[in-house]
Design a protein around this motif. Structure first.
Motif, PDB file in Angstrom:
ATOM      1  N   GLY A  38      -9.114  16.274   8.585  1.00  0.00           N
ATOM      2  CA  GLY A  38      -9.554  14.885   8.661  1.00  0.00           C
ATOM      3  C   GLY A  38      -8.598  14.026   9.463  1.00  0.00           C
ATOM      4  O   GLY A  38      -7.944  14.502  10.399  1.00  0.00           O
ATOM      5  N   PHE A  39      -8.511  12.753   9.071  1.00  0.00           N
ATOM      6  CA  PHE A  39      -7.652  11.790   9.742  1.00  0.00           C
ATOM      7  C   PHE A  39      -6.744  11.104   8.729  1.00  0.00           C
ATOM      8  O   PHE A  39      -7.086  10.984   7.550  1.00  0.00           O
ATOM      9  N   ARG A  40      -5.592  10.623   9.188  1.00  0.00           N
ATOM     10  CA  ARG A  40      -4.777   9.697   8.404  1.00  0.00           C
ATOM     11  C   ARG A  40      -5.408   8.309   8.525  1.00  0.00           C
ATOM     12  O   ARG A  40      -5.788   7.881   9.618  1.00  0.00           O
ATOM     13  N   VAL A  41      -5.520   7.604   7.421  1.00  0.00           N
ATOM     14  CA  VAL A  41      -6.124   6.269   7.407  1.00  0.00           C
ATOM     15  C   VAL A  41      -5.103   5.288   6.842  1.00  0.00           C
ATOM     16  O   VAL A  41      -4.581   5.486   5.743  1.00  0.00           O
ATOM     17  N   GLU A  42      -4.816   4.219   7.609  1.00  0.00           N
ATOM     18  CA  GLU A  42      -3.843   3.207   7.193  1.00  0.00           C
ATOM     19  C   GLU A  42      -4.530   1.911   6.782  1.00  0.00           C
ATOM     20  O   GLU A  42      -5.495   1.467   7.421  1.00  0.00           O
ATOM     21  N   HIS A  43      -4.013   1.319   5.701  1.00  0.00           N
ATOM     22  CA  HIS A  43      -4.389  -0.015   5.248  1.00  0.00           C
ATOM     23  C   HIS A  43      -3.107  -0.779   4.923  1.00  0.00           C
ATOM     24  O   HIS A  43      -2.070  -0.158   4.660  1.00  0.00           O
ATOM     25  N   PRO A  44      -3.152  -2.098   4.868  1.00  0.00           N
ATOM     26  CA  PRO A  44      -1.975  -2.838   4.402  1.00  0.00           C
ATOM     27  C   PRO A  44      -1.664  -2.467   2.951  1.00  0.00           C
ATOM     28  O   PRO A  44      -2.574  -2.420   2.112  1.00  0.00           O
ATOM     29  N   GLN A  45      -0.398  -2.200   2.658  1.00  0.00           N
ATOM     30  CA  GLN A  45      -0.032  -1.866   1.292  1.00  0.00           C
ATOM     31  C   GLN A  45      -0.374  -3.006   0.332  1.00  0.00           C
ATOM     32  O   GLN A  45      -0.762  -2.771  -0.821  1.00  0.00           O
ATOM     33  N   ALA A  46      -0.268  -4.241   0.801  1.00  0.00           N
ATOM     34  CA  ALA A  46      -0.596  -5.399  -0.046  1.00  0.00           C
ATOM     35  C   ALA A  46      -2.054  -5.358  -0.497  1.00  0.00           C
ATOM     36  O   ALA A  46      -2.381  -5.773  -1.624  1.00  0.00           O
ATOM     37  N   MET A  47      -2.939  -4.853   0.344  1.00  0.00           N
ATOM     38  CA  MET A  47      -4.355  -4.739  -0.012  1.00  0.00           C
ATOM     39  C   MET A  47      -4.547  -3.723  -1.145  1.00  0.00           C
ATOM     40  O   MET A  47      -5.297  -3.967  -2.101  1.00  0.00           O
ATOM     41  N   ILE A  48      -3.857  -2.591  -1.038  1.00  0.00           N
ATOM     42  CA  ILE A  48      -3.969  -1.562  -2.071  1.00  0.00           C
ATOM     43  C   ILE A  48      -3.352  -2.060  -3.378  1.00  0.00           C
ATOM     44  O   ILE A  48      -3.916  -1.861  -4.471  1.00  0.00           O
ATOM     45  N   ASP A  49      -2.200  -2.716  -3.297  1.00  0.00           N
ATOM     46  CA  ASP A  49      -1.563  -3.263  -4.503  1.00  0.00           C
ATOM     47  C   ASP A  49      -2.488  -4.252  -5.214  1.00  0.00           C
ATOM     48  O   ASP A  49      -2.630  -4.216  -6.444  1.00  0.00           O
ATOM     49  N   ALA A  50      -3.093  -5.155  -4.440  1.00  0.00           N
ATOM     50  CA  ALA A  50      -3.955  -6.176  -5.029  1.00  0.00           C
ATOM     51  C   ALA A  50      -5.126  -5.557  -5.775  1.00  0.00           C
ATOM     52  O   ALA A  50      -5.522  -6.023  -6.852  1.00  0.00           O
TER      53      ALA A  50
END
Length: 574
Positions: free
Chosen positions: A329-341
C-alpha cells in the motif's frame, strides 16, 4: 532476577550443585509474582484523572481494597497503564496494579469485587539442556529481533553462538542511513533493511503483539529490553514503544552482552552457500561472502524479509518453502493534532501521548484494507535496499514529537495476484512495484495528495500541512505503481475510514509509495521441532514467515533457542 541461596557444600568443600538446583526449584515453586515468596493481589480498573499524582494512585488502591490502616499497604507495582477516552467529557488513565499487603489472605477472603484477585503471573522458563553433543558452534544468520534474542538466550545458557550479519554494526549503519537520506546514494550492503538490529531499528520500535503469550516470552523480551537501556514504562503501558533513537543504543547493548556471555558477531558477513551431508538431509557447513567456510551442525535462518538474494540460494540447497500472502500500500500522513483531537475527544493535555489508531475494512472484492505500523508524531522514510527500487516505511523517535501522524494503509495480496508460480513469485511482485515507485519518483519518494490520487492527477503542492520525510521526495501519480484493482481497493478503504476518524479521507492527506515490505512473501517450512526439512536448519522470525513485528520476531527467536537447547548439550570450548 537471580535466586539468592545459602550455598550447600560437599565434604571436600566443593559446591553441591544438585542441592543448589533443588533449593532454586523450591523457591521458584513457592513464588507468586515479582520474584517474591509472597501472595500478591491484583487490582484491575483503577481509574484516575489524567493529571494525578502517585499519592492519588496509592489512595485509590487503599480505597478499593477497603484498607482500614494504610500501613497495611506494603508496596505496589504497576502492571498495566492505558487511556480510557470512551466518554466525551471524561478522560482517564486506567491501571492494573499488583499489591503486597500485610493481610493478603484476609483481604482475598472478604473480597466481593471482581476486579480484585490473586495475581497469577507466568514466569519464563528456559529448558534444561539436551543430551546430543554439538560438534561446532551454532550459527545464527541475521541480527534482527529474531536472531538477536535467539543469540541472547543461547549465549546466556552456554551455547556460544556465532552471529552473522550481512550489514554493519548499528553505529556504522546509523551514519550510513543518514547519508543515504541526505544524498540519496544507497549502500546495498547496509541500509534501513540490512544491518545490526534489523529493519525494526529504523521504525517506531513498537512492542505490542497479538501473539498469545502462554509461556512468559513476551515479558522476558520486554525485561531484556529494559535491562539493556529501554525505558521501564514498556513493561506496563498498553501500547509500548521504544523509538528508533533509543532502540539503537539498546541493540548495541544487547550485542555487547551477547559477546560478554560467549557469542561472536561477524559484520558484513553474508550467508552465500550451504553445504549438506552426502544424503543431502543435514547441514554440515556454510560459506560466508562466497569465500570463508564455517562448519556447523545448527544453522538458524533469521534472515529478515528483505534478504531477497538469499531465498534463491536456500531453494537451490533444497529447503522447502512456499509463497505466502502479505500486503502492500501507501504511507498516509495526517496532522498529529487531527488524530489527537479525534482519539482524545478534543481534550488537550501535555501528559497525553501522541495518539495512535487502528483501522480495518473488508471490501466486496474480498480484500482487506487496513492500517499497519502506525507512527504517531513520526516520519515517512526511504527504506530501499536494492538499486533501482524504492520502498518506504514509517519511523518515530521515542518522544513522538513530529508534526504528522503516518500509517501504512495496505491492501491484502495473495499468491494468485503474483505473476508466475513458485515460492519466490511474491518477491518478484514486490520488486515490480518498487521499480515502478523508483521510476515515477526518479529515485525520490513519490508523493501525491489523496484528492489528486482520486482524480488521477499529479499534485502540484501540499495543502494545509507538509510532509515530514526522511529522504528526498517529489510529486508523482501513485496510481502508476499498482495494478488497477489494488489502486481501486486502496481508495475504497480510504473512503470507509472516516466512519472511525472523521475527515480521514481529506483531500490534502499525503500519500507516499510504496509500502511493500509489510511482511515476508515467503515461508520456509518447519516442523514441530522448529527444524526445516534439512536437519539442523532452523527457519526463524519474520523473514522465514513466522512473525510480523519486533515482539513476535523476538519471541520466535526465543522459541528456536529453546528448541536447540532442549535437543543439544551446552557447548564446551577450550
Amino acid at each position: 532476577k537471580s535466586d539468592v541461596v545459602f550455598t550447600p557444600l560437599l565434604p571436600d568443600g566443593k559446591i553441591d550443585a544438585r542441592a543448589v538446583t533443588a533449593i532454586i526449584k523450591e523457591r521458584r515453586s513457592s513464588r507468586d509474582t515479582c520474584g517474591k515468596g509472597v501472595i500478591m493481589i491484583r487490582v484491575n480498573q483503577l481509574k484516575l484523572p489524567i493529571e494525578h499524582s502517585e499519592e492519588m494512585l496509592r489512595r485509590q488502591i487503599i480505597k478499593t481494597l477497603h484498607l482500614k490502616n494504610e500501613k497495611d499497604l506494603i508496596r505496589y507495582q504497576i502492571r498495566k497503564q492505558s487511556i480510557d477516552a470512551r466518554r466525551k467529557n471524561e478522560l482517564s488513565f486506567v491501571y492494573t496494579v499488583d499489591v503486597e499487603l500485610k493481610q493478603e489472605a484476609m483481604i482475598l477472603h472478604k473480597n466481593k469485587n471482581s476486579n480484585i484477585s490473586k495475581a497469577k503471573d507466568i514466569h519464563y522458563h528456559f529448558p534444561d539442556a539436551g543430551e546430543k553433543q554439538l560438534s561446532h558452534r551454532p550459527v545464527i544468520v541475521g541480527s534482527g529481533p529474531a536472531g538477536m534474542f535467539c543469540a541472547y538466550e543461547l549465549a546466556k545458557h552456554g551455547y556460544c553462538p556465532i552471529i552473522l550479519e550481512r550489514g554493519s554494526s548499528v553505529e556504522e549503519r546509523t551514519a550510513e542511513v543518514e547519508r543515504f537520506w541526505k544524498d540519496g546514494i544507497l549502500n546495498p550492503k547496509t541500509n534501513v533493511q540490512f544491518g545490526e538490529g534489523g529493519a525494526g531499528t529504523f521504525s517506531d520500535g513498537k512492542l505490542n503483539t497479538l501473539v498469545k503469550d502462554v509461556a512468559g516470552r513476551n515479558r522476558e523480551v520486554l525485561e531484556i529490553f529494559v535491562k539493556m537501556g529501554a525505558p521501564e514504562e514498556i513493561l506496563y503501558i498498553n501500547k509500548p514503544h521504544i523509538g528508533t533513537d533509543i532502540l539503537k543504543t539498546v541493540v548495541k547493548n544487547i550485542r555487547l552482552e551477547i559477546e560478554r556471555m560467549g557469542g561472536t558477531y561477524c559484520f558484513f558477513s553474508q550467508l552465500t552457500d550451504i553445504t549438506l551431508n552426502g544424503k543431502k538431509d543435514k547441514v554440515e557447513a556454510i560459506r560466508i561472502n562466497r569465500e570463508k567456510e564455517v562448519a556447523t551442525d545448527v544453522l538458524v535462518l533469521a534472515i529478515g524479509h528483505s534478504a531477497r538474494d538469499t531465498f534463491p540460494m536456500l531453494q537451490e540447497a533444497g529447503l522447502m518453502m512456499e509463497a505466502k500472502a502479505f500486503a502492500v500500500g501507501f504511507r498516509v500522513e495526517h496532522p498529529q493534532a487531527m488524530i489527537d483531537a479525534c482519539q482524545y475527544n478534543g481534550h488537550k493535555n501535555a501528559l497525553l501521548p501522541a495518539a495512535s489508531y487502528k483501522l480495518t475494512a473488508n471490501l466486496e472484492n474480498h480484500r482487506g484494507v487496513y492500517s499497519f505500523c502506525m507512527c504517531p508524531g513520526g516520519y515517512v522514510v526511504n527504506a530501499s535496499s536494492e538499486e533501482g527500487m524504492l520502498a518506504v516505511n514509517g519511523m518515530s523517535y521515542h518522544a513522538r514529537a513530529g508534526q504528522n501522524a503516518n500509517s501504512a494503509i495496505i491492501i491484502s495480496v495473495r499468491p494468485d495476484d503474483f505473476e508466475g508460480d513458485g515460492p519466490l513469485a511474491g518477491i518478484e511482485f514486490q520488486r515490480k512495484l518498487e521499480k515502478n515507485a523508483y521510476r515515477i519518483g526518479n529515485g525520490a519518494i513519490p508523493q501525491q495528495l489523496y484528492g489528486d490520487f482520486k482524480e488521477n492527477r499529479i499534485s502540484t503542492g501540499y495543502g494545509a500541512f507538509e510532509s515530514t520525510t526522511k529522504g528526498a521526495h517529489t510529486f508523482a501519480n501513485l496510481r502508476e505503481i499498482f495494478p488497477k484493482e489494488l489502486a481501486a481497493s486502496f481508495q475504497a478503504g480510504m473512503e470507509l475510514f472516516p466512519k472511525y476518524i472523521p475527515d480521514y479521507n481529506r483531500a490534502d492527506a499525503i500519500l507516499s509509495g510504496v509500502e511493500s515490505r509489510t511482511s515476508s512473501p515467503v515461508r520456509i517450512t518447519r516442523d514441530e521441532s522448529f527444524e526445516s526439512n534439512i536437519a539442523g536448519i532452523y527457519p526463524c522470525g519474520e523473514g522465514a514467515g513466522y512473525a510480523g513485528g519486533i515482539m513476535s520476531a523476538a519471541m520466535d527467536g526465543l522459541k528456536v533457542a529453546e528448541a536447540i537447547a532442549g535437543k543439544y548439550a551446552r557447548l564446551k570450548i577450550d
